[in-house]
Design an enzyme around this catalytic site. Structure first.
Site, short mmCIF file in Angstrom:
data_model
loop_
_atom_site.label_atom_id
_atom_site.label_comp_id
_atom_site.label_asym_id
_atom_site.label_seq_id
_atom_site.Cartn_x
_atom_site.Cartn_y
_atom_site.Cartn_z
N GLY A 27 -8.57 3.92 18.58
CA GLY A 27 -9.73 4.26 17.76
C GLY A 27 -9.46 5.40 16.80
O GLY A 27 -10.20 5.59 15.84
N ASN A 28 -8.38 6.17 17.03
CA ASN A 28 -8.02 7.26 16.12
C ASN A 28 -7.29 6.75 14.88
O ASN A 28 -7.20 7.47 13.87
CB ASN A 28 -7.11 8.28 16.81
CG ASN A 28 -7.88 9.34 17.58
OD1 ASN A 28 -7.79 9.44 18.79
ND2 ASN A 28 -8.66 10.14 16.85
N SER A 29 -6.71 5.57 14.94
CA SER A 29 -5.92 5.07 13.83
C SER A 29 -6.71 5.08 12.53
O SER A 29 -7.87 4.63 12.48
CB SER A 29 -5.45 3.65 14.12
OG SER A 29 -4.22 3.65 14.79
N ASP A 54 1.51 0.79 6.04
CA ASP A 54 0.39 0.61 6.96
C ASP A 54 -0.86 1.31 6.43
O ASP A 54 -1.55 2.02 7.16
CB ASP A 54 0.75 1.13 8.36
CG ASP A 54 -0.31 0.77 9.39
OD1 ASP A 54 -0.98 -0.27 9.21
OD2 ASP A 54 -0.49 1.53 10.36
N LEU A 58 17.12 0.32 -4.25
CA LEU A 58 18.50 0.69 -4.56
C LEU A 58 19.46 -0.47 -4.32
O LEU A 58 20.46 -0.61 -5.01
CB LEU A 58 18.92 1.90 -3.72
CG LEU A 58 20.24 2.58 -4.07
CD1 LEU A 58 20.25 3.02 -5.53
CD2 LEU A 58 20.47 3.79 -3.16
N GLY A 59 19.16 -1.30 -3.30
CA GLY A 59 20.00 -2.47 -3.06
C GLY A 59 21.23 -2.19 -2.22
O GLY A 59 22.32 -2.70 -2.52
N VAL A 60 21.06 -1.39 -1.15
CA VAL A 60 22.18 -1.10 -0.25
C VAL A 60 21.72 -1.23 1.18
O VAL A 60 20.53 -1.09 1.49
CB VAL A 60 22.75 0.32 -0.46
CG1 VAL A 60 23.38 0.48 -1.83
CG2 VAL A 60 21.67 1.38 -0.24
N VAL A 61 22.65 -1.53 2.06
CA VAL A 61 22.45 -1.45 3.50
C VAL A 61 23.20 -0.21 3.97
O VAL A 61 24.38 -0.04 3.64
CB VAL A 61 22.96 -2.70 4.24
CG1 VAL A 61 22.79 -2.55 5.74
CG2 VAL A 61 22.22 -3.95 3.74
N ILE A 62 22.54 0.64 4.73
CA ILE A 62 23.12 1.93 5.11
C ILE A 62 23.13 2.10 6.63
O ILE A 62 22.44 1.38 7.34
CB ILE A 62 22.34 3.11 4.47
CG1 ILE A 62 20.86 3.04 4.87
CG2 ILE A 62 22.52 3.11 2.96
CD1 ILE A 62 20.03 4.20 4.37
N HIS A 93 -3.38 -1.82 9.73
CA HIS A 93 -3.50 -2.57 10.98
C HIS A 93 -4.91 -2.49 11.57
O HIS A 93 -5.26 -3.25 12.47
CB HIS A 93 -2.47 -2.09 12.01
CG HIS A 93 -2.73 -0.74 12.60
ND1 HIS A 93 -2.11 0.40 12.15
CD2 HIS A 93 -3.53 -0.35 13.61
CE1 HIS A 93 -2.53 1.43 12.87
NE2 HIS A 93 -3.38 1.00 13.77
#
Length: 461
Positions: free
Chosen positions: A207-209, A136, A264-268, A106
């Site tokens: 500014g630390n990012s 990020d 993996l293909g799951v909703v948790i 970012h």
């Protein structure tokens, strides 16, 4: 009188002991001077220039200023959206003596020019080797040799209570040093599924990012990335990307310019106390599978809806947010052992992990097709996108051109779930709904932008 004298002597001795203890305690506090002297030369200031603001009109009805407390990426900005050019400030650090630099995505995303200022005040223009939005992270390169470099540590061994130190450029003040302790490890943040964040109380400001987080041995253990704030300023909750995660990403960006993650293909969902009791668990733990992609690795490997994933590759899952980073670190094509609880019994499954799907394929297909009558190109949602943005249906905007949609404030990445009164479940639904709209007609379009739903008035021109 003698008794009074004895009391005075006793009190004097007691006060002396307290003062001595205080001095001993103070002397045992860490001295960061050598660490800073050795490490600071490898920390850089990063400024970017954008020739156009790139700002999009806000969604009607969505008041960005009055959002509740949020996790915020934090870097400095010079100028206003109307000023040209636009400049931003951030930090970074050199990881190889030939000029490779790590920072946050970012900090440099969308920049037309990136300037790196070294500790000796030299300034160099940097090239972007690769960007990874999911973690990020950004890998940059400047021309140089025998440059100062940081030493890399082991973030997997970090424990709460350890001293850590940050070096960065808050508000443009180069090489400012702040210190604190690790508050927690393996933190999961909203919409950040693939990073087990390090939480600290180190003061982090604009500014630390992108700057480094050091341990007492002078080794980088994290990259300062976000804060949790109600006011927009530092409130004692800072979050850093573990260096182990960062270097895995950096190596892939350097090698092939992109990052391949396991899928993996799951909703948790989280297992709370009531769910734990209903599933026969002694305490809340694991990740409850609420949906399985039939064509995904989990579906092929035998994971079922209602299973609770207790372990992944031998690591216990205490909270559901711990699972995605573990899966993401597995190389696509490798097999992983997954321990699940099903109907009161534990079952070990071997799942062949696949690469996390993205929109590159869909984007290429859409780019080859002309934009529709309102200037949009859309694609089907992936299961990962549905989970990330908490949507069940809709289409995602993969490209936008000049036209009605752009003038209405729609953006690339928005998910369209309704056009007028029509629910959008697929690209075909979307095309039919757009095809039925008449010239000069104005209709409400429901969109979800980064998890936030709102309606946009769309006028067909």
């Amino acid at each position: 009188m003698k008794r009074i004298n004895r009391i005075v002597v006793f009190l004097s001795l007691a006060m002396g002991c307290l003062l001595l203890a205080g001095r001993v305690y103070a002397y045992n506090l860490p001295d960061f001077t050598d660490l800073v002297e050795d490490a600071a030369p490898a920390v850089v200031n990063i400024s970017t220039v954008k020739n156009s603001s790139g700002n999009h009109p806000p969604i009607a009805g969505m008041d960005q200023e009055n959002l509740p407390e949020i996790f915020r990426h934090f870097f400095g900005r010079r100028g206003t959206p109307q000023e040209q050019p636009q400049q931003s400030l951030g930090s970074g650090f050199i990881i190889s003596d030939d000029g490779y630099i790590l920072t946050n995505n970012h900090v440099v995303e969308g920049a037309d020019k990136i300037i790196v200022r070294l500790s000796d005040r030299r300034e160099m223009e940097a090239a972007v080797i690769g960007l990874d939005k999911r973690t990020d992270l950004a890998l940059l390169k400047i021309d140089g040799s025998s440059l100062p470099v940081v030493e890399l540590g082991d973030s997997a061994s970090l424990k709460a209570g350890e001293w850590v130190l940050a070096i960065g450029s808050p508000f443009g003040f180069d090489h400012s040093v702040t210190a604190g302790i690790i508050s927690a490890v393996n933190r999961s943040l909203p919409n950040e599924n693939y990073v087990p964040f390090i939480q600290t109380d180190v003061a982090i400001n604009p500014g630390n990012s992108g700057g480094p987080l050091f341990n007492l041995d002078g080794e980088v253990v994290g990259i300062n990335s976000q804060i949790y704030t109600r006011s927009g300023g530092f409130m004692g909750l800072s979050f850093a990307i573990p260096i182990d995660v960062a270097m895995n990403v950096a190596d892939q960006l350097k090698e092939k310019g992109r990052v391949a993650r396991g899928w993996l293909g799951v909703v948790i969902q989280e297992v709370n106390r009531d769910l734990a009791e209903s599933f026969g668990l002694r305490k809340p733990m694991g990740a409850l599978v609420v949906q399985v992609a039939s064509d995904g690795p989990a579906g092929k490997g035998g994971i079922q809806e209602g299973d609770i994933i207790l372990e992944f590759e031998g690591q216990e899952i205490h909270r559901s947010g711990e699972l995605p980073p573990l899966v993401g670190q597995v190389r696509p094509g490798d097999k992983a052992q997954v321990l699940v609880l099903r109907s009161g019994s534990r079952k070990m499954l071997n799942i062949e992990i696949e690469e996390l799907p993205d929109q590159r394929g869909a984007r290429r297909t859409q780019q080859e097709q002309p934009a529709d009558r309102i200037g949009l190109k859309v694609a089907e949602l992936t299961s990962e996108q549905k989970q990330r943005w908490n949507v069940e249906q809709g289409v995602v905007i993969v490209a936008i051109e000049a036209g009605s949609a752009a003038r209405s404030g729609l953006r690339e990445g928005d998910v369209i779930t309704m056009v007028g009164s029509r629910q959008i479940n697929s690209v075909d639904d979307y095309r039919k709904a757009i095809g039925l709209l008449k010239k000069d007609q104005s209709v409400p379009v429901r969109v979800v932008r980064q998890g936030e739903p709102a309606f946009v008035p769309l006028k067909i021109e």
